[in-house]
Design a protein around this motif. Structure first.
Motif, PDB file in Angstrom:
ATOM      1  N   LEU A 230       0.857  -1.191   0.000  1.00 16.34           N
ATOM      2  CA  LEU A 230       0.000   0.000   0.000  1.00 16.34           C
ATOM      3  C   LEU A 230       0.891   1.239   0.000  1.00 16.34           C
ATOM      4  O   LEU A 230       1.763   1.377   0.857  1.00 16.34           O
ATOM      5  CB  LEU A 230      -0.900  -0.003   1.234  1.00 16.34           C
ATOM      6  N   ALA A 231       0.670   2.149  -0.954  1.00 15.97           N
ATOM      7  CA  ALA A 231       1.478   3.367  -1.054  1.00 15.97           C
ATOM      8  C   ALA A 231       0.710   4.576  -0.543  1.00 15.97           C
ATOM      9  O   ALA A 231      -0.422   4.810  -0.965  1.00 15.97           O
ATOM     10  CB  ALA A 231       1.888   3.607  -2.503  1.00 15.97           C
ATOM     11  N   GLU A 232       1.348   5.321   0.345  1.00 18.47           N
ATOM     12  CA  GLU A 232       0.813   6.631   0.699  1.00 18.47           C
ATOM     13  C   GLU A 232       1.218   7.575  -0.434  1.00 18.47           C
ATOM     14  O   GLU A 232       2.228   8.243  -0.373  1.00 18.47           O
ATOM     15  CB  GLU A 232       1.368   7.115   2.042  1.00 18.47           C
ATOM     16  N   TRP A 233       0.393   7.598  -1.470  1.00 19.80           N
ATOM     17  CA  TRP A 233       0.665   8.439  -2.619  1.00 19.80           C
ATOM     18  C   TRP A 233      -0.609   8.600  -3.422  1.00 19.80           C
ATOM     19  O   TRP A 233      -1.667   8.099  -3.018  1.00 19.80           O
ATOM     20  CB  TRP A 233       1.814   7.882  -3.459  1.00 19.80           C
ATOM     21  N   LYS A 234      -0.539   9.267  -4.569  1.00 13.50           N
ATOM     22  CA  LYS A 234      -1.759   9.740  -5.213  1.00 13.50           C
ATOM     23  C   LYS A 234      -1.810   9.557  -6.719  1.00 13.50           C
ATOM     24  O   LYS A 234      -2.749  10.020  -7.354  1.00 13.50           O
ATOM     25  CB  LYS A 234      -1.919  11.233  -4.905  1.00 13.50           C
ATOM     26  N   THR A 235      -0.815   8.888  -7.331  1.00 12.50           N
ATOM     27  CA  THR A 235      -0.798   8.775  -8.785  1.00 12.50           C
ATOM     28  C   THR A 235      -0.701   7.304  -9.205  1.00 12.50           C
ATOM     29  O   THR A 235      -0.187   6.467  -8.461  1.00 12.50           O
ATOM     30  CB  THR A 235       0.376   9.568  -9.381  1.00 12.50           C
TER      31      THR A 235
END
Length: 460
Positions: A230-235
């Protein structure tokens, strides 16, 4: 020479061989991620170990596993478990995101043996465990600072520096152009998976770390066992080779605006339109209502969503997205948990709280309806048109012969709306009552302020 040119021209004009004609160009897969089978219906539960129990230890958290099992969650996300830096520490106990040693555990929580016992106990009860991983930076007193000072980024004066433009004075940034950084951090991730049975990671500010590191490391972890990332990111590019899921920050922020009357239901169209057109079909997006950051720095769920909260929770669990619960949510936690101090959740602070029952029932509803599965396993959300689009957010999802319809009044006023067409026509069972419901084109549906209805194929 002239004859050769003529022959070449004749060959160029000759019909293409059948085998060449059949070689139709095929695009490369948009995503090569193979989600672990257990992520199909997964629901995350985030544990802030320090605040989760009065003791704030792995052993005390382990004692809560049967309760979490009864709630229905199946993947436990632990905030960083590593020793916390003392140099430039914030508050008394410091931030778990200021990592002093990637290969050890915070003595505040227990020992490595205690952590291994927690993971083994969780696995025995059917849970998976993922760790919060902080690759972008370390504590100022991480041994790497003195052993490998060249592994860190520097400011214009040549001094170690925190992440630019952020109030993160308790950490210093690693320099990801250095091969040693990649090796040290990657080997640590592999150790926790190989030696302790960890099932994956939530990557803090994942976009601040080169994507090729994550892609390479995903492959190395997969050689040990299937993992969830799981990535704490937005793209979307992170979901093509490295991560199973990425944060749905825009969803969270839009829902807050709607709850505060700063936007109407149509504000969600941009998010869901992008979700369908710009993201791999396989990608999952974390539609969180609350996490450690939002609770500490934005406000509690009640502060952020007020009377809209039940509808927001229901949408996060049934619309396209990966649902999660932040510890204390099931007990209607009404306080912002301190980030740098000991501030345990008061589990009995909200007499009459029904939020735990709502979470439990929504999880059961998800598991009973294949259309609500995660990623490529679930059904795409398709808009259901009504004559009240500014208030009613309506959709349908279909997969494996199963259908779910969602009707949400995202406003503080009651509404009666008319279904504009037969897109959602059918006979269903109502979530919460199992009453039989038939929808037709032209049907009127009435919802109270912030009310919602979830309808599923009969027998579900």
């Amino acid at each position: 020479m002239i004859r050769s040119l003529a022959l070449s021209a004749a060959l160029a004009l000759a019909p293409v061989a059948a085998s060449a004609q059949d070689a139709v160009w095929q695009p490369a897969p948009y995503s090569t991620i193979h989600h672990p089978a257990w992520s199909r219906q997964m629901v995350l539960y985030q544990i802030n170990t320090r605040q989760f129990t009065p003791e704030g230890t792995f052993a005390a958290a382990e004692a809560q596993l049967p309760r979490l099992k009864a709630l229905g969650v199946d993947v436990l996300w632990l905030m960083p478990i590593h020793p916390i830096g003392a140099m430039n520490r914030k508050g008394t106990l410091g931030s778990p995101y200021s990592v002093r040693d990637y290969y050890d555990v915070n003595p505040e929580f227990g020992t490595k043996a205690d952590f291994r016992h927690f993971v083994n106990a969780a696995h025995a009860q059917g849970f998976k465990v993922i760790l919060d991983w902080v690759a972008n930076h370390t504590a100022w007193d991480n041994r790497l600072v003195t052993q490998h000072p060249d592994w860190y980024e520097k400011d214009w004066q040549g001094h170690f520096r925190p992440t630019p433009w952020a109030d993160w004075s308790d950490i210093v940034d690693l320099d990801w152009t250095k091969p040693g950084v990649r090796e040290h951090v990657g080997k640590a991730m592999e150790m926790w998976v190989r030696d302790y049975g960890v099932d994956g990671f939530r990557a803090d500010v994942a976009g601040y770390v080169p994507i090729d590191f994550w892609e390479r490391e995903r492959a190395r972890l997969e050689a040990i066992k299937p993992v969830f990332m799981l990535a704490e990111w937005k793209t979307p590019e992170l979901t093509r080779k490295a991560f199973d899921a990425v944060y749905a920050w825009d969803w969270h922020d839009t829902m807050k605006k709607i709850a505060h009357g700063e936007a109407d239901a149509t504000a969600l169209y941009g998010y869901y339109g992008e979700n369908e057109s710009a993201w791999p079909r396989e990608a999952m997006r974390l539609t969180y209502v609350e996490n450690h950051d939002s609770n500490a720095w934005e406000g509690t769920m009640a502060e952020n969503f007020g009377p809209a909260l039940p509808a927001v929770i229901a949408l996060s669990f049934t619309g396209e997205g990966l649902p999660m619960i932040y510890n204390g949510g099931e007990a209607c936690n009404a306080k912002r948990l301190e980030f740098f101090e000991k501030d345990p959740i008061a589990w009995n602070q909200a007499p009459g709280c029904t939020q735990g029952r709502l979470f439990h029932d929504l999880i059961a509803f998800r598991r009973a309806n294949p259309a609500l599965a995660n990623g490529q396993w679930g059904g795409r959300m398709s808009q259901v048109n009504t004559d009240r689009p500014a208030q009613i957010f309506a959709w349908i999802r279909k997969a494996n012969g199963n259908t779910v319809v969602g009707l949400f009044n995202l406003s503080d006023k009651p509404v009666t709306a008319t279904l504009a067409d037969a897109h959602a026509a059918g006979t269903y069972r109502e979530f919460g009552s199992s009453a039989r419901v038939t929808l037709r084109a032209g049907e009127s549906v009435a919802l109270p302020a912030w009310g919602y209805r979830l309808l599923s194929s009969e027998g579900r």
